[in-house]
Design a protein around this motif. Sequence first.
Motif, PDB file in Angstrom:
ATOM      1  N   UNK A 143      47.231  48.283  37.292  1.00 27.81           N
ATOM      2  CA  UNK A 143      46.354  49.412  37.971  1.00 27.81           C
ATOM      3  C   UNK A 143      47.466  50.108  38.981  1.00 27.81           C
ATOM      4  N   UNK A 144      47.324  51.281  38.955  1.00 32.26           N
ATOM      5  CA  UNK A 144      48.105  52.093  39.854  1.00 32.26           C
ATOM      6  C   UNK A 144      47.273  52.473  41.060  1.00 32.26           C
ATOM      7  N   UNK A 145      47.605  52.061  41.945  1.00 36.37           N
ATOM      8  CA  UNK A 145      46.796  52.125  43.324  1.00 36.37           C
ATOM      9  C   UNK A 145      47.588  52.982  44.432  1.00 36.37           C
ATOM     10  N   UNK A 146      46.886  54.348  44.461  1.00 35.14           N
ATOM     11  CA  UNK A 146      47.004  55.185  45.266  1.00 35.14           C
ATOM     12  C   UNK A 146      46.852  55.051  46.810  1.00 35.14           C
ATOM     13  N   UNK A 147      45.779  54.372  46.956  1.00 30.82           N
ATOM     14  CA  UNK A 147      45.009  53.935  48.189  1.00 30.82           C
ATOM     15  C   UNK A 147      44.087  53.184  47.950  1.00 30.82           C
ATOM     16  N   UNK A 148      43.264  52.412  48.945  1.00 24.81           N
ATOM     17  CA  UNK A 148      41.964  51.774  48.709  1.00 24.81           C
ATOM     18  C   UNK A 148      40.939  52.504  48.117  1.00 24.81           C
ATOM     19  N   UNK A 149      40.704  52.155  46.993  1.00 26.44           N
ATOM     20  CA  UNK A 149      39.570  52.703  46.102  1.00 26.44           C
ATOM     21  C   UNK A 149      39.859  53.965  45.201  1.00 26.44           C
ATOM     22  N   UNK A 150      41.185  54.000  44.968  1.00 23.85           N
ATOM     23  CA  UNK A 150      41.768  55.240  44.202  1.00 23.85           C
ATOM     24  C   UNK A 150      42.547  54.235  42.916  1.00 23.85           C
ATOM     25  N   UNK A 151      42.004  54.111  42.312  1.00 25.15           N
ATOM     26  CA  UNK A 151      42.802  53.071  41.188  1.00 25.15           C
ATOM     27  C   UNK A 151      42.741  53.679  39.768  1.00 25.15           C
ATOM     28  N   UNK A 152      43.773  53.664  39.126  1.00 21.38           N
ATOM     29  CA  UNK A 152      43.971  54.265  37.784  1.00 21.38           C
ATOM     30  C   UNK A 152      44.409  53.096  36.874  1.00 21.38           C
ATOM     31  N   UNK A 153      43.785  52.796  35.807  1.00 21.62           N
ATOM     32  CA  UNK A 153      43.998  51.711  35.144  1.00 21.62           C
ATOM     33  C   UNK A 153      45.177  52.318  34.173  1.00 21.62           C
ATOM     34  N   UNK A 154      45.954  51.426  33.973  1.00 17.38           N
ATOM     35  CA  UNK A 154      47.351  51.692  33.243  1.00 17.38           C
ATOM     36  C   UNK A 154      47.058  50.887  32.099  1.00 17.38           C
ATOM     37  N   UNK A 155      46.511  49.372  31.989  1.00 17.88           N
ATOM     38  CA  UNK A 155      46.479  48.652  30.671  1.00 17.88           C
ATOM     39  C   UNK A 155      45.649  47.360  30.994  1.00 17.88           C
ATOM     40  N   UNK A 156      45.283  46.812  30.048  1.00 20.25           N
ATOM     41  CA  UNK A 156      44.177  45.697  30.286  1.00 20.25           C
ATOM     42  C   UNK A 156      44.300  44.724  29.134  1.00 20.25           C
ATOM     43  N   UNK A 157      43.957  43.427  29.034  1.00 17.22           N
ATOM     44  CA  UNK A 157      43.910  42.655  27.994  1.00 17.22           C
ATOM     45  C   UNK A 157      42.957  43.378  26.861  1.00 17.22           C
ATOM     46  N   UNK A 158      43.509  43.156  25.576  1.00 18.19           N
ATOM     47  CA  UNK A 158      42.443  43.717  24.545  1.00 18.19           C
ATOM     48  C   UNK A 158      41.882  42.494  23.811  1.00 18.19           C
ATOM     49  N   UNK A 243      55.968  31.737  28.208  1.00 21.44           N
ATOM     50  CA  UNK A 243      55.551  32.961  27.520  1.00 21.44           C
ATOM     51  C   UNK A 243      54.624  33.951  28.285  1.00 21.44           C
ATOM     52  N   UNK A 244      53.812  33.321  28.950  1.00 24.64           N
ATOM     53  CA  UNK A 244      52.750  34.033  29.727  1.00 24.64           C
ATOM     54  C   UNK A 244      53.486  34.818  30.944  1.00 24.64           C
ATOM     55  N   UNK A 245      54.542  34.179  31.645  1.00 26.85           N
ATOM     56  CA  UNK A 245      55.231  34.687  32.707  1.00 26.85           C
ATOM     57  C   UNK A 245      56.143  35.830  32.272  1.00 26.85           C
ATOM     58  N   UNK A 246      56.862  35.444  30.956  1.00 27.45           N
ATOM     59  CA  UNK A 246      57.696  36.663  30.425  1.00 27.45           C
ATOM     60  C   UNK A 246      56.870  37.953  30.065  1.00 27.45           C
ATOM     61  N   UNK A 247      55.629  37.876  29.498  1.00 22.98           N
ATOM     62  CA  UNK A 247      54.922  38.622  29.107  1.00 22.98           C
ATOM     63  C   UNK A 247      54.452  39.730  30.450  1.00 22.98           C
ATOM     64  N   UNK A 248      54.016  38.854  31.297  1.00 21.79           N
ATOM     65  CA  UNK A 248      53.425  39.557  32.532  1.00 21.79           C
ATOM     66  C   UNK A 248      54.586  40.309  33.360  1.00 21.79           C
ATOM     67  N   UNK A 249      56.129  39.950  33.264  1.00 24.37           N
ATOM     68  CA  UNK A 249      56.992  40.526  33.713  1.00 24.37           C
ATOM     69  C   UNK A 249      57.197  41.519  32.955  1.00 24.37           C
ATOM     70  N   UNK A 250      57.215  41.685  31.772  1.00 21.12           N
ATOM     71  CA  UNK A 250      57.706  42.751  30.926  1.00 21.12           C
ATOM     72  C   UNK A 250      56.767  43.727  30.998  1.00 21.12           C
ATOM     73  N   UNK A 251      55.380  43.452  31.087  1.00 27.02           N
ATOM     74  CA  UNK A 251      54.345  44.593  31.258  1.00 27.02           C
ATOM     75  C   UNK A 251      54.492  45.408  32.839  1.00 27.02           C
ATOM     76  N   UNK A 252      54.799  44.363  33.603  1.00 24.04           N
ATOM     77  CA  UNK A 252      54.691  44.903  35.044  1.00 24.04           C
ATOM     78  C   UNK A 252      56.085  45.984  35.141  1.00 24.04           C
ATOM     79  N   UNK A 253      57.150  45.412  34.444  1.00 22.04           N
ATOM     80  CA  UNK A 253      58.294  46.367  34.731  1.00 22.04           C
ATOM     81  C   UNK A 253      57.853  47.645  33.955  1.00 22.04           C
ATOM     82  N   UNK A 254      57.179  47.774  32.860  1.00 24.89           N
ATOM     83  CA  UNK A 254      56.862  49.023  32.411  1.00 24.89           C
ATOM     84  C   UNK A 254      55.915  49.929  33.315  1.00 24.89           C
ATOM     85  N   UNK A 255      55.059  49.319  33.843  1.00 24.50           N
ATOM     86  CA  UNK A 255      54.141  49.868  34.716  1.00 24.50           C
ATOM     87  C   UNK A 255      54.831  50.438  35.872  1.00 24.50           C
TER      88      UNK A 255
END
Length: 340
Positions: A143-158, A243-255
Motif C-alpha cells: 500500500x502507498x500511504x500518503x498520510x493516515x487514512x490515505x491509502x492506495x492499494x498497489x498489490x495483494x495476494x491473488x 522463498x517467502x522472504x525473497x518474494x516479499x523483498x522483490x515485490x517491496x522493491x518494485x513498490x
Amino acid sequence: MRVLGIESSCDETGAAVYDDKEGLIAHALHTQIAMHAEYGGVVPELASRDHIKRIVPLVRKVMADANMQLNELDAVAYTAGPGLIGALLTGAMEARALAYALNIPAVPVHHMEGHLLAPLLEDPKPEFPFVALLVSGGHTMLIQVAKPGDYKLLGQSVDDAAGEAFDKTAKLLGLPYPGGPYLEKLAQNGNPKAYHFPRPMIDRPNCDFSFAGLKTAVLNAVHQHPDDLEAHKADLARCFTDAVADTLVAKCKRALDICHLNSLVVAGGVSANTAVRSALTELMEKRGGRAFFARREFCTDNGAMIALAGMLRFKAGQFGPLQVDVFPRWPLDTLRALDA
C-alpha cells in the motif's frame, strides 16, 4: 485525551489505553491459542464465546493498569472489521455499550489500518509518506500511504497470503498450531540450498502476490520423503522461508520504485519472523532507506494498535453511529482520509 481500544477480530482479545501526549499507557491481551490448538485452527464459534468471557475482565485490568476510571476516557475504539463476524460483534457491543453509558464517542477501526499504524507505537516513528507491506493472516498487501487514512492499494495476494502459506506449510511438516513460530525455529537449522522452491510472480511487472504454488511445491517435496520426513523438516522449513522472504523483498522493491519512496513499514503477524525482518531490513539498508517494524508483541492482533488508530480517527471527528455495525469484509482503500 485518552482512548480505550478493544480488539476481538479473531482469536485474541486485546485492550489498551492510548494517550495522545503520553502514548501507550497500558495494554493487555488474552490469546486463545491453547483452546484452538486441539482443532488445528480457529473455530469461529469457540472464538466468539471466549471473547464474551474475556473482554470485560480484560477491560477492567487495563483500566486498573492505567490507574484510570472509566469516566476519564474520551472515546472507545473497537475493531469493526475485517474478521470473524461473531468475534467482531463481541468487541463492538462492549465498546458501543461503554460509549453509550459514558456518553462518549465510539470509534470503529479497520483491523488492517491498526496493523499498518502499529509501528507508530515505536521510536523512531516512520514519517509519511511511505510504502506499507501488510502481512497478516489472510492478507498480503502493498500500500502507498500518503498520510493516515490515505491509502492506495498497489498489490495483494491473488490466492494464498503469506501467513496462510506459513500455516499450511507448518501443517504439512506436522508442526503444532500455530505453526509460524515453530517453523521459524526449525528453519534456523536448515540448509538453504537443499531445495529450490519457486519465488512466485517476482518477474511480473506488478505488486501482486501468489503463494499457493509455493505451498504446492513444499507439498511435493514432502511427498518425496514418505519414510524419513523428520530428517528433512529443517531444510524444508528453511528453503520455504527463504522463498517467502525473497518474494516479499522483490515485490517491496518494485513498490518502492513505483512510488519513488525509500521508507518501508512492515506490519502484521508475518513481520515478526526473523528471516523476513532481516531480508527487508537488508533491502532498505542497501537502498539507503529504512524499514520500520512494530515490536513483536504488537505484530499480531492487539488492543494497542486499535487504540492508536482509534485516537487518530477520534481526533479527526470520525465517530461511529449508535447502531453496531461490523464488516467481515472491508477493503482498506475505501477508508476516509483523516482530513475528510
